[in-house]
Scaffold this motif. Structure first.
Motif, PDB file in Angstrom:
ATOM      1  N   PHE A  55       6.668  10.229   9.174  1.00  0.00           N
ATOM      2  CA  PHE A  55       5.335   9.864   8.686  1.00  0.00           C
ATOM      3  C   PHE A  55       4.527  11.142   8.476  1.00  0.00           C
ATOM      4  CE2 PHE A  55       5.441   5.281   9.283  1.00  0.00           C
ATOM      5  CZ  PHE A  55       6.465   5.121  10.196  1.00  0.00           C
ATOM      6  N   GLU A  59      -0.204  13.198   3.534  1.00  0.00           N
ATOM      7  CA  GLU A  59       0.091  12.525   2.275  1.00  0.00           C
ATOM      8  C   GLU A  59      -0.151  11.026   2.333  1.00  0.00           C
ATOM      9  OE1 GLU A  59       3.997  13.809   0.816  1.00  0.00           O
ATOM     10  OE2 GLU A  59       3.661  15.671   1.944  1.00  0.00           O
ATOM     11  N   HIS A  60       0.170  10.426   3.472  1.00  0.00           N
ATOM     12  CA  HIS A  60       0.015   8.969   3.605  1.00  0.00           C
ATOM     13  C   HIS A  60      -0.720   8.678   4.906  1.00  0.00           C
ATOM     14  CE1 HIS A  60       2.776   8.429   0.240  1.00  0.00           C
ATOM     15  NE2 HIS A  60       3.542   9.355   0.808  1.00  0.00           N
ATOM     16  N   GLU A  62      -2.950   6.478   6.019  1.00  0.00           N
ATOM     17  CA  GLU A  62      -3.016   5.132   6.623  1.00  0.00           C
ATOM     18  C   GLU A  62      -1.676   4.723   7.199  1.00  0.00           C
ATOM     19  OE1 GLU A  62      -4.739   2.178   4.033  1.00  0.00           O
ATOM     20  OE2 GLU A  62      -6.263   3.622   3.396  1.00  0.00           O
ATOM     21  N   THR A  63      -0.621   5.011   6.437  1.00  0.00           N
ATOM     22  CA  THR A  63       0.722   4.698   6.919  1.00  0.00           C
ATOM     23  C   THR A  63       1.019   5.463   8.205  1.00  0.00           C
ATOM     24  OG1 THR A  63       1.476   4.272   4.674  1.00  0.00           O
ATOM     25  CG2 THR A  63       3.169   4.855   6.285  1.00  0.00           C
ATOM     26  N   GLY A  80       9.774   3.970   1.369  1.00  0.00           N
ATOM     27  CA  GLY A  80       9.548   5.390   1.179  1.00  0.00           C
ATOM     28  C   GLY A  80      10.637   6.019   0.352  1.00  0.00           C
ATOM     29  N   HIS A 104       6.187   5.869   2.840  1.00  0.00           N
ATOM     30  CA  HIS A 104       5.014   5.707   1.989  1.00  0.00           C
ATOM     31  C   HIS A 104       4.155   4.544   2.459  1.00  0.00           C
ATOM     32  CE1 HIS A 104       7.231   7.863  -1.551  1.00  0.00           C
ATOM     33  NE2 HIS A 104       7.054   8.633  -0.497  1.00  0.00           N
ATOM     34  N   SER A 105       4.838   3.511   2.922  1.00  0.00           N
ATOM     35  CA  SER A 105       4.092   2.385   3.492  1.00  0.00           C
ATOM     36  C   SER A 105       4.936   1.753   4.588  1.00  0.00           C
ATOM     37  CB  SER A 105       3.759   1.349   2.414  1.00  0.00           C
ATOM     38  OG  SER A 105       4.913   0.628   2.063  1.00  0.00           O
TER      39      SER A 105
END
Lengths: 594, 594
Positions: A55, A59-60, A62-63, A80, A104-105
């Motif tokens: 993670f 870049e991400h 919230e994830t 991802g 990514h999520s």
């Protein structure tokens, strides 16, 4: 193998360097989460294996927030991109060790509260493990045990299918024939006052199948015994059950050997040498003091009665005069074991009903032994020659009736092997057929003859005259046990297929004609309609899997075992039921109406 | 395949012309004996087939004497020389038809008394057949049924093994959760007053296995239901049971289709076309009046309410006004069936709770029908157009609530197919998935909602708001049944995997919180530890084998079935047991203590 759908595109052991750059979706459990260098790493686990998820907070964000909050055994879906791991961080021990999945999520499919016990450490509290079996089975070793069990069952079927055996399902709602162990009963609602019994084995059904001309039958069969549960017993267990017509012991043994060779080859990649060694019950008891000797080590038992018969040791001579024996065993290099250890061996002998053990420590200064003074130099030499005794050895003697002396030294033998380090951790596979068991044994407590195997076992043809002469104890059975490393894997026999011989055996066992008809009438009837000669064998699947898995307990190779009280701590079975259910069965329990 | 030993050198289907001159030994049953031209011929049968034995009175007089005295089903061992059959007497329909065995010696291994019924003819008295099952199973067809069953099981395992399914054995001594059918109970001796239950299905265990991360499970599982036995029900039966995680209905359907294709290919050499047709429950009921429509023939149901709404037929209009429907079906070419046949259809409708059937015989002289006079010419034309009616057809109408009208015409449809000869003897294999069943049905008698499948079935995601709105009847289930030629082979669903949703459904079903915890606490607990989305299916193996075997009854594909009273006439199970057994279990039966 179909994997990809809207839940996931791959399983967790699938991605490789060639997949780098792909957008993928995985589902799995959080095996481990660690924060390192501002990043969050999660080992995501499914049945097939593990993928590393990373993670990136920048870049991400919230994830990464969700990733940071993940706990062990949370279930997540991650989307991802597959990336190559930075140089130097690859894990060559992992199928997916070259890559990682950049999240990514992430979606939490199911959160998990704090675990009742760790999944990556030994947990002694088995009750707790069983109460959370759905977690306990997530341990890699437990999954591997179930997979091993499946592969063993598959090897069994493939072998027996190829040998022309027909798999036939026999009833679980069966008939009570309380000869062997205690039956589990099932009240019949349609015929109140009547009961089905759960089968202790499909023995009579498979014999009926032989009369029906099936010729070669097998089943991986569930069996049931309502016994008090010892350490490694389960009220229900599974056996590989087979039966064939127009056969001799050698045929059954051939099939069992072929089946075990296939299992070992398929599952462990071990090549067994066939045929296995054969040994009569008499020889096994005489040489190893056991009807299931562990042959991974020597330590033979010797009969030294002739030497003691001339000695001044009166207690031994008295035993010999009463028809007993003096047997001895040599614990090589164990002359210096602690006195407490010797006492332990003596206690063992007494716990089995013996009077004790005599011992000799063969030391450089000579024999140190309470019995030394009763023996001449010549007698000592004779013993040393017979037992191959040299300096540093420990000699142990039991004087008793043959079977008891054998049993005592058989148990002593195992203990000596433990002490000399020849047993534990010994990875050899030593198979053995033990044959020619006595057909009958006299039960002194109950005051009648009982079957060593079961009442359907066939005596040796040449021993049949002994039956008419009433010399029941001398009858040898066409029975055979298969033994692996001191554990009985299973046993079988050629059966009686004649109604009159079967009735004769029932009578010797004290079963009167009326009871014979009530309990075994179907079998006796079948035997009168052109019944073929037949025989078979049954192998305990749970125990076999346990040995191959290197598991400590059969409970570790059964998905949902019962505990020592016959209970399943997870479901709470057995349980109270509704009064309506009992009313419909027209039964009442002892509770409340005493 | 190992055959040769001291009993025999070959099996009875093994010898060929190339063996002529060999001395061989066979064992088998006397299938047929006939005397011809001074010789005695015996067809000797074992599991593999038949060999012709010939006895020569002149060359082997003593042997021929024994041969002459042989009866059907006597078991013999024959030694002799393989000979070519005299020219013109070969039997090309038999594998061993070119040779015969000239008997030099014969040994009667087991004589057989007169048979209670012939083995080569249909025997209607099934009770007698079951009482002598060991003879009944000697019929070639019964053996073939058991062999077919074995091959089907093998195909199932091979397919599922290849698809990564893990075979796991789940307990037979299980927990009573009296939601579905009635449980068989097993009193616990170690915990008096408590009972195990025999599983109606491994449903909860397989769901626990999903929580344990097994991902793909299967079992050919024995299941038990203590129901009153109808024609084709057995108290114990076998199902192919599977469950998988991270799946949608399409995944489960893919596997079932692949499995069935493999079974049909391996066992019948029939290639099925995949995927099978899919149809919603609503469409199946609307078009075929059944949730398991037989698609080997057409005969659709049509809604003709709009036509009757304007008619003078008051009884139909009244039904429509109450929210009911008028449905119709066209029996092509059946205008001239007997009046008694029509009466039979009307009786059928009434037996289902309907008020009757209206009919129209479309004859050359016009419509012959009690309802004709209520219809205008335009209405008649509209009906004829909708139903595709032409001269010679029989039109049938049901006016009732939707589900009842559908059900009545669904049954009528089957009868019409029988009359038109489209059903019996139709050898097509028409598979169908029926999907989107209602989740819940209101039980008017009991006054509460019940599950159409079982309480673990998942509703459609988009229907979930209906749950909170109390519109229970409108919820669609993620459930699917697999249907073959009008028979339900099995069914399954995606399951609920969230504790809160599961509790909500339990509550709608009227199961209070305490009972939920008592009966399903283990499942609710498991659902709180990262439970994956999952679903599965179960197929009735007995029924599948029956269909593939072309058998009339599932009892013909089960080795030892129970009769309609739940009894085995051969073993006499269930039976009375000893008082001691009941005392140990601390239960008493209603008998004698009323």
């Amino acid at each position: 193998m179909r994997i990809a759908n809207r839940w996931r595109t791959h399983h967790c052991a699938q991605l490789r360097a060639a997949d780098v750059g792909k957008n993928v979706r995985l589902c799995g459990w959080v095996d481990r989460r660690r924060d390192h260098g501002g990043l969050v790493f999660v080992d995501l686990r499914d049945r097939e294996g593990v993928s590393q998820i990373v993670f990136h907070p920048e870049e991400h964000p919230e994830t990464a927030e969700i990733g940071k909050a993940l706990h062990a055994e949370d279930l997540v879906q991650v989307e991802g991109q597959v990336a190559r791991r930075p140089e130097g961080t690859e894990n060559s021990g992992l199928a997916t060790g070259e890559i990682e999945l950049v999240a990514h999520s992430v979606r939490l499919l199911g959160s998990c509260p704090p675990l009742p016990f760790p999944l990556d450490a030994v947990v002694e509290n088995e009750e707790l493990r069983l109460g959370f079996r759905f977690l306990d089975l997530r341990r890699r070793k437990m999954l591997e045990n179930l997979q091993l069990r499946h592969r063993i069952s598959r090897a069994v079927r493939e072998y027996l299918d190829a040998q022309g055996f027909l798999e036939v399902e026999t009833p679980i709602l069966s008939k009570s024939t309380p000869e062997g162990a205690r039956d589990f009963l099932v009240p019949s609602r349609l015929i109140p006052g009547s009961f089905y019994a759960l089968p202790q084995a499909p023995q009579q059904y498979k014999q009926l199948l032989m009369v029906a001309g099936i010729e070669r039958y097998y089943q991986i069969a569930r069996c049931f015994r309502d016994e008090d549960l010892r350490a490694d017993r389960q009220p229900e267990f599974t056996q590989v059950d087979l039966e064939a017509s127009f056969v001799e012991p050698e045929d059954i043994q051939f099939w069992v050997e072929g089946m075990l060779r296939k299992i070992f080859r398929d599952v462990l990649d071990v090549d067994l040498t066939l045929p296995f060694r054969r040994m009569s019950y008499r020889e096994a008891m005489d040489r190893y003091g056991s009807d299931k000797p562990d042959l991974r080590f020597g330590i033979d038992l010797y009969d030294v009665g002739e030497i003691f018969r001339e000695s001044d040791l009166k207690v031994f001579r008295a035993v010999l005069d009463r028809g007993g024996v003096v047997k001895a065993v040599n614990g090589k290099g164990l002359a210096h074991i602690a006195a407490s250890e010797l006492t332990g061996l003596e206690d063992l002998a007494r716990s089995l009903g013996g009077k004790g053990l005599a011992y000799v420590r063969v030391e450089s200064s000579g024999w140190k032994s309470p019995i030394g003074k009763f023996l001449t130099a010549g007698q000592r030499d004779a013993l040393a020659r017979t037992l191959g005794a040299t300096e540093g050895d420990l000699l142990l003697f039991a004087a008793d009736q043959w079977d008891l002396a054998c049993e005592i030294l058989g148990r002593v033998r195992l203990r000596l092997a433990d002490l000399s380090g020849e047993r534990k951790g010994n990875t050899e596979w030593k198979f053995l057929w033990v044959t020619d068991f006595p057909l009958l044994a006299y039960d002194r407590e109950e005051g009648h003859w009982t079957s060593m195997h079961h009442p359907f076992t066939r005596p040796h043809a040449e021993d049949l005259p002994l039956l008419d002469e009433g010399r029941y104890g001398e009858l040898r059975a066409l029975a055979y046990d298969i033994v692996l490393n001191g554990t009985e894997l299973g046993g079988g026999s050629i059966r009686i297929h004649e109604a009159d011989l079967q009735q004769k055996i029932f009578s010797v066992l004290g079963i009167d004609a009326e009871t014979q008809e009530q309990r075994f009438g179907h079998l006796l009837k079948a035997f009168r309609y052109g019944a073929p000669p037949h025989g078979g064998v049954a192998l305990g699947l749970d125990r076999l899997v346990m040995l191959l898995a290197g598991a400590e307990s059969i409970r570790d190779v059964i998905a949902f075992p019962k505990n020592r009280h016959g209970m399943d701590p997870l479901t709470g079975s057995p349980s109270r039921v509704e009064a309506k259910q009992l009313r419909e069965l027209k039964i009442t329990t002892g509770r409340g109406d005493a």
